[in-house]
Design a protein around this motif. Structure first.
Motif, PDB file in Angstrom:
ATOM      1  N   PHE A   1       0.841  -1.195   0.000  1.00 15.31           N
ATOM      2  CA  PHE A   1       0.000   0.000   0.000  1.00 15.31           C
ATOM      3  C   PHE A   1       0.876   1.246   0.000  1.00 15.31           C
ATOM      4  O   PHE A   1       2.077   1.184   0.260  1.00 15.31           O
ATOM      5  CB  PHE A   1      -0.928   0.011   1.218  1.00 15.31           C
ATOM      6  N   THR A   2       0.243   2.371  -0.282  1.00 12.05           N
ATOM      7  CA  THR A   2       0.896   3.667  -0.240  1.00 12.05           C
ATOM      8  C   THR A   2       0.008   4.598   0.564  1.00 12.05           C
ATOM      9  O   THR A   2      -1.206   4.638   0.356  1.00 12.05           O
ATOM     10  CB  THR A   2       1.077   4.238  -1.664  1.00 12.05           C
ATOM     11  N   LYS A   3       0.616   5.339   1.472  1.00 11.85           N
ATOM     12  CA  LYS A   3      -0.150   6.284   2.283  1.00 11.85           C
ATOM     13  C   LYS A   3       0.205   7.698   1.837  1.00 11.85           C
ATOM     14  O   LYS A   3       1.364   8.103   1.873  1.00 11.85           O
ATOM     15  CB  LYS A   3       0.177   6.096   3.762  1.00 11.85           C
ATOM     16  N   ILE A   4      -0.810   8.421   1.396  1.00 11.39           N
ATOM     17  CA  ILE A   4      -0.626   9.789   0.922  1.00 11.39           C
ATOM     18  C   ILE A   4      -1.590  10.684   1.695  1.00 11.39           C
ATOM     19  O   ILE A   4      -2.815  10.540   1.563  1.00 11.39           O
ATOM     20  CB  ILE A   4      -0.884   9.914  -0.594  1.00 11.39           C
ATOM     21  N   GLY A   5      -1.039  11.578   2.469  1.00 15.25           N
ATOM     22  CA  GLY A   5      -1.877  12.528   3.206  1.00 15.25           C
ATOM     23  C   GLY A   5      -2.881  11.866   4.126  1.00 15.25           C
ATOM     24  O   GLY A   5      -3.994  12.335   4.256  1.00 15.25           O
ATOM     25  N   GLY A   6      -2.526  10.771   4.742  1.00 13.30           N
ATOM     26  CA  GLY A   6      -3.428  10.092   5.667  1.00 13.30           C
ATOM     27  C   GLY A   6      -4.403   9.134   5.003  1.00 13.30           C
ATOM     28  O   GLY A   6      -5.181   8.483   5.681  1.00 13.30           O
ATOM     29  N   ILE A   7      -4.382   9.039   3.695  1.00  9.57           N
ATOM     30  CA  ILE A   7      -5.267   8.122   2.970  1.00  9.57           C
ATOM     31  C   ILE A   7      -4.423   6.986   2.408  1.00  9.57           C
ATOM     32  O   ILE A   7      -3.371   7.203   1.815  1.00  9.57           O
ATOM     33  CB  ILE A   7      -6.012   8.837   1.830  1.00  9.57           C
ATOM     34  N   ILE A   8      -4.899   5.757   2.612  1.00  9.08           N
ATOM     35  CA  ILE A   8      -4.169   4.583   2.147  1.00  9.08           C
ATOM     36  C   ILE A   8      -4.706   4.181   0.782  1.00  9.08           C
ATOM     37  O   ILE A   8      -5.912   4.039   0.592  1.00  9.08           O
ATOM     38  CB  ILE A   8      -4.306   3.421   3.148  1.00  9.08           C
ATOM     39  N   TYR A   9      -3.777   3.996  -0.159  1.00  9.67           N
ATOM     40  CA  TYR A   9      -4.118   3.587  -1.519  1.00  9.67           C
ATOM     41  C   TYR A   9      -3.481   2.243  -1.824  1.00  9.67           C
ATOM     42  O   TYR A   9      -2.396   1.931  -1.346  1.00  9.67           O
ATOM     43  CB  TYR A   9      -3.609   4.617  -2.537  1.00  9.67           C
ATOM     44  N   TYR A  10      -4.171   1.457  -2.655  1.00  7.70           N
ATOM     45  CA  TYR A  10      -3.695   0.138  -3.074  1.00  7.70           C
ATOM     46  C   TYR A  10      -3.696   0.080  -4.591  1.00  7.70           C
ATOM     47  O   TYR A  10      -4.609   0.599  -5.236  1.00  7.70           O
ATOM     48  CB  TYR A  10      -4.625  -0.955  -2.542  1.00  7.70           C
ATOM     49  N   LYS A  11      -2.694  -0.572  -5.159  1.00  2.44           N
ATOM     50  CA  LYS A  11      -2.656  -0.753  -6.607  1.00  2.44           C
ATOM     51  C   LYS A  11      -3.635  -1.843  -7.000  1.00  2.44           C
ATOM     52  O   LYS A  11      -3.713  -2.892  -6.361  1.00  2.44           O
ATOM     53  CB  LYS A  11      -1.258  -1.150  -7.079  1.00  2.44           C
ATOM     54  N   TYR A  12      -4.364  -1.588  -8.065  1.00  5.90           N
ATOM     55  CA  TYR A  12      -5.360  -2.544  -8.550  1.00  5.90           C
ATOM     56  C   TYR A  12      -4.720  -3.891  -8.888  1.00  5.90           C
ATOM     57  O   TYR A  12      -5.253  -4.937  -8.559  1.00  5.90           O
ATOM     58  CB  TYR A  12      -6.080  -1.963  -9.777  1.00  5.90           C
ATOM     59  N   GLU A  13      -3.541  -3.864  -9.519  1.00  6.64           N
ATOM     60  CA  GLU A  13      -2.899  -5.117  -9.926  1.00  6.64           C
ATOM     61  C   GLU A  13      -2.470  -5.944  -8.713  1.00  6.64           C
ATOM     62  O   GLU A  13      -2.530  -7.174  -8.747  1.00  6.64           O
ATOM     63  CB  GLU A  13      -1.714  -4.855 -10.846  1.00  6.64           C
ATOM     64  N   ASP A  14      -2.077  -5.296  -7.598  1.00 10.38           N
ATOM     65  CA  ASP A  14      -1.737  -6.026  -6.379  1.00 10.38           C
ATOM     66  C   ASP A  14      -2.964  -6.706  -5.797  1.00 10.38           C
ATOM     67  O   ASP A  14      -2.893  -7.832  -5.290  1.00 10.38           O
ATOM     68  CB  ASP A  14      -1.127  -5.081  -5.336  1.00 10.38           C
ATOM     69  N   ILE A  15      -4.094  -6.033  -5.861  1.00 10.17           N
ATOM     70  CA  ILE A  15      -5.338  -6.609  -5.350  1.00 10.17           C
ATOM     71  C   ILE A  15      -5.749  -7.814  -6.192  1.00 10.17           C
ATOM     72  O   ILE A  15      -6.183  -8.837  -5.662  1.00 10.17           O
ATOM     73  CB  ILE A  15      -6.454  -5.546  -5.338  1.00 10.17           C
ATOM     74  N   MET A  16      -5.586  -7.712  -7.505  1.00  6.87           N
ATOM     75  CA  MET A  16      -5.938  -8.826  -8.374  1.00  6.87           C
ATOM     76  C   MET A  16      -5.034 -10.048  -8.124  1.00  6.87           C
ATOM     77  O   MET A  16      -5.479 -11.172  -8.237  1.00  6.87           O
ATOM     78  CB  MET A  16      -5.863  -8.411  -9.847  1.00  6.87           C
ATOM     79  N   LYS A  17      -3.777  -9.810  -7.741  1.00  3.28           N
ATOM     80  CA  LYS A  17      -2.892 -10.923  -7.397  1.00  3.28           C
ATOM     81  C   LYS A  17      -3.423 -11.672  -6.189  1.00  3.28           C
ATOM     82  O   LYS A  17      -3.424 -12.898  -6.159  1.00  3.28           O
ATOM     83  CB  LYS A  17      -1.477 -10.417  -7.111  1.00  3.28           C
ATOM     84  N   ILE A  18      -3.917 -10.941  -5.193  1.00  2.00           N
ATOM     85  CA  ILE A  18      -4.502 -11.583  -4.011  1.00  2.00           C
ATOM     86  C   ILE A  18      -5.790 -12.304  -4.386  1.00  2.00           C
ATOM     87  O   ILE A  18      -6.044 -13.426  -3.966  1.00  2.00           O
ATOM     88  CB  ILE A  18      -4.783 -10.543  -2.918  1.00  2.00           C
ATOM     89  N   PHE A  19      -6.580 -11.653  -5.210  1.00  3.54           N
ATOM     90  CA  PHE A  19      -7.839 -12.230  -5.653  1.00  3.54           C
ATOM     91  C   PHE A  19      -7.596 -13.555  -6.378  1.00  3.54           C
ATOM     92  O   PHE A  19      -8.262 -14.546  -6.137  1.00  3.54           O
ATOM     93  CB  PHE A  19      -8.530 -11.241  -6.580  1.00  3.54           C
ATOM     94  N   ASP A  20      -6.588 -13.579  -7.253  1.00  2.00           N
ATOM     95  CA  ASP A  20      -6.244 -14.797  -7.984  1.00  2.00           C
ATOM     96  C   ASP A  20      -5.692 -15.853  -7.031  1.00  2.00           C
ATOM     97  O   ASP A  20      -5.949 -17.037  -7.194  1.00  2.00           O
ATOM     98  CB  ASP A  20      -5.220 -14.507  -9.083  1.00  2.00           C
ATOM     99  N   GLY A  21      -4.948 -15.421  -6.027  1.00  2.00           N
ATOM    100  CA  GLY A  21      -4.374 -16.350  -5.053  1.00  2.00           C
ATOM    101  C   GLY A  21      -5.411 -17.041  -4.216  1.00  2.00           C
ATOM    102  O   GLY A  21      -5.265 -18.188  -3.837  1.00  2.00           O
ATOM    103  N   LYS A  22      -6.502 -16.339  -3.892  1.00  2.00           N
ATOM    104  CA  LYS A  22      -7.574 -16.933  -3.079  1.00  2.00           C
ATOM    105  C   LYS A  22      -8.335 -18.003  -3.853  1.00  2.00           C
ATOM    106  O   LYS A  22      -8.849 -18.941  -3.286  1.00  2.00           O
ATOM    107  CB  LYS A  22      -8.556 -15.859  -2.602  1.00  2.00           C
ATOM    108  N   GLY A  23      -8.396 -17.819  -5.171  1.00  2.00           N
ATOM    109  CA  GLY A  23      -9.149 -18.760  -5.994  1.00  2.00           C
ATOM    110  C   GLY A  23      -8.412 -20.040  -6.263  1.00  2.00           C
ATOM    111  O   GLY A  23      -8.977 -21.014  -6.703  1.00  2.00           O
ATOM    112  N   LYS A  24      -7.105 -20.078  -5.984  1.00  2.00           N
ATOM    113  CA  LYS A  24      -6.301 -21.263  -6.301  1.00  2.00           C
ATOM    114  C   LYS A  24      -6.135 -22.171  -5.120  1.00  2.00           C
ATOM    115  O   LYS A  24      -6.207 -21.857  -4.009  1.00  2.00           O
ATOM    116  CB  LYS A  24      -4.912 -20.842  -6.806  1.00  2.00           C
TER     117      LYS A  24
END
Length: 89
Positions: free
Chosen positions: A66-89
């Protein structure tokens, strides 16, 4: 202020343009349009259907970068999809 006259042809042209814009938006929902690059925490929780605590655990143990900018946490879409794919396997 000057008055501007709108003709029937102008309205027809506007209608065609509006319909094509609506079609483009609707076709984007079918997966043809690239998703946003960065997502906020609430978007990630909704996408993965997880609780705030689970999301925090994923951050803390390094599973989800994740990246924290000005108190807000952001996540890259491609990193989330890697987790999503990992859960399905």
């Amino acid at each position: 202020m000057a008055a501007e006259i709108i003709t029937k042809e102008d309205l027809i042209e506007f209608r065609i343009k509006l319909l094509s814009d609506i079609e483009a938006l609707l076709s984007g929902r079918s997966g043809q349009q690239e998703p946003r690059k960065l997502l906020k925490s609430y978007q990630v929780k909704n996408l993965l259907k997880i609780s705030p605590g689970t999301l925090q655990n994923l951050r803390e143990n390094g599973t989800l970068p994740f990246t924290k900018i000005g108190g807000i946490i952001y996540y890259k879409y491609e990193d989330i999809m890697k987790i999503f794919d990992g859960k399905g396997k």
